[in-house]
Every structure is written in structure tokens, then in C-alpha cells.
Scaffold this motif. Structure first.
Motif, short mmCIF file in Angstrom:
data_model
loop_
_atom_site.label_atom_id
_atom_site.label_comp_id
_atom_site.label_asym_id
_atom_site.label_seq_id
_atom_site.Cartn_x
_atom_site.Cartn_y
_atom_site.Cartn_z
N GLY A 1 0.70 -1.06 -0.01
CA GLY A 1 -0.08 0.07 0.02
C GLY A 1 0.79 1.12 -0.08
N LEU A 2 1.97 1.13 0.71
CA LEU A 2 2.67 2.53 0.78
C LEU A 2 3.32 2.64 -0.52
N ARG A 3 3.96 1.56 -1.19
CA ARG A 3 4.67 1.72 -2.33
C ARG A 3 3.61 2.18 -3.49
N ARG A 4 2.49 1.89 -3.49
CA ARG A 4 1.27 2.61 -4.19
C ARG A 4 1.04 4.05 -4.01
N ARG A 5 1.21 4.38 -2.87
CA ARG A 5 1.32 5.91 -2.56
C ARG A 5 2.44 6.61 -3.06
N VAL A 6 3.53 5.89 -3.18
CA VAL A 6 4.66 6.51 -3.49
C VAL A 6 4.70 6.62 -5.23
N GLU A 7 4.05 5.34 -5.70
CA GLU A 7 3.87 5.74 -7.23
C GLU A 7 2.91 7.04 -7.65
N LEU A 8 1.95 7.13 -6.66
CA LEU A 8 1.06 8.28 -7.02
C LEU A 8 1.89 9.48 -6.65
N ALA A 9 2.71 9.75 -5.60
CA ALA A 9 3.40 10.98 -5.13
C ALA A 9 4.43 10.93 -6.63
N LYS A 10 5.26 9.93 -7.21
CA LYS A 10 5.67 10.32 -8.44
C LYS A 10 5.09 10.78 -9.48
N ALA A 11 3.63 10.24 -9.88
CA ALA A 11 3.03 10.47 -11.05
C ALA A 11 2.65 12.21 -10.77
N LEU A 12 2.52 12.45 -9.66
CA LEU A 12 1.89 13.78 -9.53
C LEU A 12 2.96 14.98 -9.39
N LEU A 13 4.28 14.47 -9.04
CA LEU A 13 5.37 15.47 -8.68
C LEU A 13 5.55 16.41 -9.45
N HIS A 14 5.33 16.60 -10.78
CA HIS A 14 5.38 17.50 -11.69
C HIS A 14 4.47 18.41 -12.13
N ARG A 15 3.15 18.49 -11.00
CA ARG A 15 2.02 18.88 -11.27
C ARG A 15 1.39 18.78 -12.63
N PRO A 16 0.95 17.53 -13.05
CA PRO A 16 0.41 17.33 -14.19
C PRO A 16 -1.02 17.69 -14.20
N ARG A 17 -1.39 17.73 -15.43
CA ARG A 17 -2.87 18.41 -15.45
C ARG A 17 -3.93 17.05 -15.74
N VAL A 18 -3.47 15.98 -16.16
CA VAL A 18 -4.18 14.69 -16.23
C VAL A 18 -3.36 13.53 -15.63
N LEU A 19 -4.09 12.50 -14.81
CA LEU A 19 -3.50 11.60 -14.22
C LEU A 19 -4.13 10.24 -14.90
N LEU A 20 -3.32 9.45 -15.60
CA LEU A 20 -3.63 8.20 -16.20
C LEU A 20 -3.28 6.83 -15.31
N LEU A 21 -4.24 6.23 -14.64
CA LEU A 21 -3.88 5.13 -13.75
C LEU A 21 -4.44 3.82 -14.42
N ASP A 22 -3.44 2.70 -14.44
CA ASP A 22 -3.68 1.45 -15.24
C ASP A 22 -3.97 0.53 -13.94
#
Length: 304
Positions: A117-138
């Protein structure tokens, strides 16, 4: 297929393996080129301008993309460098995103020592780090236990509100689809339903009655002849939609005591909507596929 996702919207992609979910996300994330059609992120054509597209998206892959030998902070710092972030602004952004995810106290821990669970939270942090406007989750919660899945969703919804991003999420889980603003059902590369979860379920007027029998075809024919109701066959079971489903059950049991093994009745679910639209359940696409998501559509056009 043709669909659009609005600013701040959470769109759920629901469908069986081979339905086209991963293929669509791969197109939107510039990993594969569509054989026809167009896809745009904030007006940017993902094929013609892939580098600009990547600056606007964050991706949480189905499989882990973290370096298990690096710490949480080192993984995020490396990700930031890839997007041109550095110095104090990068450190501040890492601290902010980890604090929002409840993982700031784990910044110095190696990722390999963290729970799933913590790893997936870090994955989410990594995806949002650069302030994207669209988030894609597979299918981001694959492999998580129920507690980890709930925790991930809590942080995802909180981050979506805080970051103001649009999100497109592929999932097999009905409860995850229920939490989305809008759901799109994909089946064999085509959109078969598109709408808010409650609106889609409201299309089924009444209850869903499901019957198991030794000879389901015979039972279905007998019910049609006896009661004059519309009957469907799904996965070897008899399926009936009626506004008085609970009251109808005793009549069925009395009429066919020797044919019926079991009867269930319930309120419509999103899976019932999918069955109504396609004639099969989410776990039964009726096609032999060489891989989990290899059933790519012949053409894929999408607007996001």
C-alpha cells in the motif's frame, strides 16, 4: 471509440481483459501510436507532440515503476530531475506531496522495505510530482488487500481535489468504478456505455433476479411461457429484470420446484448494466486473447 474527459473529472474505464482499457491508456501516454484517429491532452495531439504531452500527464502503471533499492526521497528526486525540477523547489514539492499522502516520515526508507500500500502511494506521489493536468492510472490497486485499496482511494480522491487534475482510471473493481464521477464501459475496443454510475444503474428498472438450474435453457423457456416475461441467459444462468423482483421470487419457486437450484435477487449494479449492454459478464469477454490486454481496437480515437 470516442470520448472526452473534463477538467477535474474522475473517469473510470471498466471492462474485461482485452476490452481496450490498457491500449487506450498506452495511446494517451504516448507509448503506442493509434492506427487511426486522434487523441489530445489539453488540445495537444499525443502523436504529433509526444514530449509536450508527457509534461502534461502523470502515469501510475499497473506494475511497479519504483527502484526498490533507492529511498522514497531518492526515487522522487530522480523523477523530479527528469522533469527539470531541482534545488529547493523540488525538495519543497517532495515534502508537500509526501505529507499529503501521509508518507513524509518514510522519505528516508528504502522502497523495498515498504508495504504494498505504501509503495502505491509513492507511485502516486511520483506521478503527481511535476503537477500534471491529467492523471492516467492503469489498475493501480492490483495486488493490494482491501485495506490497502481503500487507503489508496482515500489519498487519490484527496489529491485529486487538492491538485485539481483530471484522472482516467482503468479498473476491474465495481466499487472503484462506483467512486468515479463517470464510468465508460469498454468491450472489444468499443464504448458500450458512458454515464454517471447512478444514472447507468437507473436504466435497469427494478430488481435483477438470477436463477441457477440443471437445465437453464429449459427453465428460461418455461418462465417465458408461464409468465410472459423477458428472460436472458448469462453465464449459464437465467436472468430477469423486474420492478417487483422480491415478490416474483416465491411465484418462480412455486411454479418450478423441480427445475430451480437457487434464486438470487438484488438491486442493479454496474455489472448488471454491462451484462444488459453486452450479454456477458465482465469476467467473460468471449474471446481468446494472446495477452491480458492485447485485444487492441482496429482504430482508437479519443479526446481528453
Amino acid at each position: 471509440m470516442s470520448l472526452a474527459v473534463g477538467p477535474g473529472e474522475l473517469l473510470g474505464l471498466l471492462g474485461p481483459n482485452g476490452g481496450g482499457k490498457t491500449t487506450l491508456l498506452q495511446i494517451l501516454s504516448t507509448l503506442i501510436v493509434p492506427s487511426a484517429g486522434t487523441a489530445r491532452i489539453e488540445g495537444i495531439d499525443v502523436v504529433q507532440r509526444p514530449a509536450e504531452t508527457r509534461r502534461r500527464i502523470g502515469v501510475v502503471f499497473q506494475h511497479a515503476s519504483l527502484d526498490l533499492h533507492l529511498t522514497v526521497g531518492e526515487n522522487l528526486r530522480h523523477q523530479g530531475h527528469l522533469y527539470g525540477l531541482q534545488g529547493g523547489s523540488l525538495s519543497e514539492r517532495i515534502e508537500t506531496i509526501l505529507a499529503r499522502l501521509g508518507a513524509l516520515d518514510r522519505a528516508a526508507d528504502r522502497v523495498g522495505s515498504l508495504s504494498g500500500g505504501l509503495r502505491r502511494r509513492v507511485e502516486l506521489a511520483k506521478a503527481l510530482l511535476h503537477r500534471p493536468r491529467v492523471l492516467l492510472l492503469d489498475e493501480p490497486t492490483v495486488g493490494l488487500d482491501p485495506g490497502g485499496r481503500r487507503e489508496f482511494w482515500h489519498h487519490l480522491l484527496d489529491l485529486r481535489a487538492g491538485e485539481g487534475v483530471a484522472a482516467v482510471l482503468a479498473t476491474h473493481w465495481m466499487e472503484e468504478a462506483e467512486a468515479c464521477d463517470r464510468v465508460v464501459f469498454l468491450d472489444r475496443g468499443a464504448v458500450v456505455a458512458d454515464g454517471r454510475p447512478e444514472a447507468l444503474k437507473a436504466e435497469i428498472r427494478g430488481d435483477v433476479v438470477s436463477l441457477e438450474a440443471e437445465d437453464a435453457s429449459r427453465l428460461a423457456t418455461a418462465i417465458r411461457e408461464r409468465f410472459g416475461v423477458e428472460v436472458a441467459m448469462v453465464d449459464g444462468r437465467v436472468r430477469i429484470e423486474r420492478p417487483d423482483g422480491a415478490a416474483f421470487v416465491p411465484r418462480l419457486a412455486e411454479a418450478f420446484p423441480g427445475l430451480i437450484r437457487s434464486i438470487t435477487v438484488g438491486k442493479p449494479t454496474l455489472e448488471d448494466v454491462f451484462v444488459q449492454r453486452t450479454g456477458h459478464r465482465l469476467g467473460d469477454d468471449g474471446i481468446e486473447h494472446p495477452g491480458a490486454e492485447d485485444g487492441a481496437p482496429q482504430s482508437a480515437g479519443s479526446r481528453a
